[in-house]
Design a protein around this motif. Structure first.
Motif, short mmCIF file in Angstrom:
data_model
loop_
_atom_site.label_atom_id
_atom_site.label_comp_id
_atom_site.label_asym_id
_atom_site.label_seq_id
_atom_site.Cartn_x
_atom_site.Cartn_y
_atom_site.Cartn_z
N THR A 58 -1.27 4.72 -4.73
CA THR A 58 -2.25 4.24 -3.75
C THR A 58 -3.41 3.57 -4.48
O THR A 58 -3.85 2.48 -4.09
CB THR A 58 -2.76 5.42 -2.90
N PRO A 69 -4.80 1.99 7.83
CA PRO A 69 -6.10 2.01 7.15
C PRO A 69 -7.14 2.94 7.76
O PRO A 69 -8.13 3.26 7.11
CB PRO A 69 -6.57 0.56 7.31
N GLY A 79 0.82 -1.21 0.00
CA GLY A 79 0.00 0.00 0.00
C GLY A 79 0.85 1.26 0.00
O GLY A 79 2.08 1.22 0.15
N LEU A 116 -5.86 -4.93 -4.38
CA LEU A 116 -6.49 -5.52 -3.20
C LEU A 116 -7.98 -5.78 -3.43
O LEU A 116 -8.49 -6.84 -3.04
CB LEU A 116 -6.31 -4.59 -1.99
N THR A 159 -1.63 -4.68 5.19
CA THR A 159 -0.91 -3.64 4.44
C THR A 159 0.23 -3.15 5.34
O THR A 159 0.26 -3.47 6.53
CB THR A 159 -1.81 -2.42 4.09
N TYR A 217 -7.21 -7.15 10.55
CA TYR A 217 -6.44 -6.22 9.72
C TYR A 217 -5.08 -6.02 10.39
O TYR A 217 -5.01 -5.63 11.56
CB TYR A 217 -7.17 -4.87 9.58
N ARG A 244 -8.96 4.89 2.34
CA ARG A 244 -9.55 3.93 1.38
C ARG A 244 -9.28 2.48 1.80
O ARG A 244 -10.09 1.61 1.54
CB ARG A 244 -8.98 4.14 -0.03
N TYR A 245 -8.14 2.21 2.45
CA TYR A 245 -7.86 0.82 2.88
C TYR A 245 -8.87 0.39 3.94
O TYR A 245 -9.37 -0.73 3.92
CB TYR A 245 -6.42 0.69 3.40
N SER A 273 -2.59 0.09 -5.76
CA SER A 273 -2.58 -0.97 -4.75
C SER A 273 -4.01 -1.27 -4.29
O SER A 273 -4.35 -2.42 -4.02
CB SER A 273 -1.68 -0.59 -3.57
N LEU A 274 -4.86 -0.24 -4.22
CA LEU A 274 -6.26 -0.47 -3.84
C LEU A 274 -6.97 -1.35 -4.87
O LEU A 274 -7.76 -2.22 -4.52
CB LEU A 274 -6.98 0.87 -3.69
#
Ligand SMILES: [Fe+2]
Ligand SMILES: [Fe+2]
Length: 268
Positions: free
Chosen positions: A155, A182, A113, A162, A178, A219, A206-207, A158-159
């Motif tokens: 970013t 987050p 991330g 995922l 990540t 997480y 966003r994560y 990577s989002l």
């Protein structure tokens, strides 16, 4: 199944400052406690060759434990960070290669991330965050990390990675990993400009939104050198950095600090 969690090992710096073989001590701990999986959520070293060598050495020394990894911002410090990211995928346990399925519908999904300044404090422009300078303080990524895209673009990439995996495994028992933070909840706001400015580089909301959207059970992250283990928004959240010796350690002994920091969780 036992899963051990640690991030921000910063092997080179901590080895030099403590004059201890940090990886050897880690291997000793793993051999003694034999977790099935050991998750390293980023910042094992300060360039991809060193990170890859460290991961390969550690995995070789603990063949009975499966090492899983996501890159941290320090691990991709290189003239070409995209090439560094790709190089780190050579480590088979890099979650950037894809999800890892476990027994009983558990699956581990992860990627290092990046950050998009969504955690930025008010009063600064996108350009100011992108420059990464507040008075005499400079965010080191701006000097040592070299992505092809802007921070926001990296970013987003990577989002997207995922989310594709999360869609694929929707409804399963998901552990999301990540390096970056987050949820805003895990930032530390000190009301000191020289600290708060750099919260922009801590991660992205966003994560956290993805984690909630796909109902992840656990997480795991790192990056901020503060330790957390709690339930937040219904998610078991773990941030478990080793951090820098001596300022961030609770002891003067590398062996003790490693043993007291590593977090072991169990899933069944
Ligand atoms: Fe770190
Ligand atoms: Fe980091």
């Amino acid at each position: 199944m036992k899963i051990a969690v640690l991030s921000d090992i910063h092997e080179g710096l901590n080895r030099k400052k403590t004059e201890c073989d940090i990886l050897g001590l880690l291997a000793d701990w793993i051999l003694e406690h034999s977790p099935d999986i050991f998750i390293i959520s980023g910042d094992i070293a300060a360039d991809p060759d060193k990170a890859l060598a460290a991961l390969n050495r550690l995995q070789k020394e603990v063949p009975g434990t499966r090492l899983l990894f996501v890159n941290g911002n320090h691990d991709i410090y290189a003239p070409d960070s995209e090439a560094a990211y790709e190089k780190l995928l050579r480590f088979p346990g890099n979650l950037g290669n894809g999800p890892v399925e476990l027994a009983n519908d558990w699956v581990i999904i992860g990627d290092g991330g990046w950050y998009d300044y969504s955690f930025g404090v008010d009063g600064f422009s996108e350009e100011e965050f992108a420059a990464g300078t507040y008075k005499d303080y400079h965010w080191p990524d701006m000097k040592y990390a070299h992505w092809p895209g802007s921070d926001a673009e990296e970013t987003r990439r990577s989002l997207e990675r995922l989310e594709a995996w999360l869609q694929q495994y929707e409804g399963r028992n998901i552990i999301l990993v990540t390096h970056v933070i987050p949820f805003r909840h895990y930032l530390r706001v000190k009301n000191i400009g020289s600290w708060d400015f750099f919260n922009a580089m801590m991660g992205s909301e966003r994560y956290g939104e993805l984690a909630l959207k796909y109902g992840v059970k656990k997480y795991i992250f790192g990056h901020i050198h503060l330790r957390y283990h709690e339930t937040y928004e219904g998610i078991e959240v773990i941030c478990n950095p080793l951090g820098y010796y001596p300022s961030e350690w609770l002891t003067d002994s590398a062996e003790e600090e490693i043993a007291s920091t590593i977090k072991m969780i169990e899933i069944d």
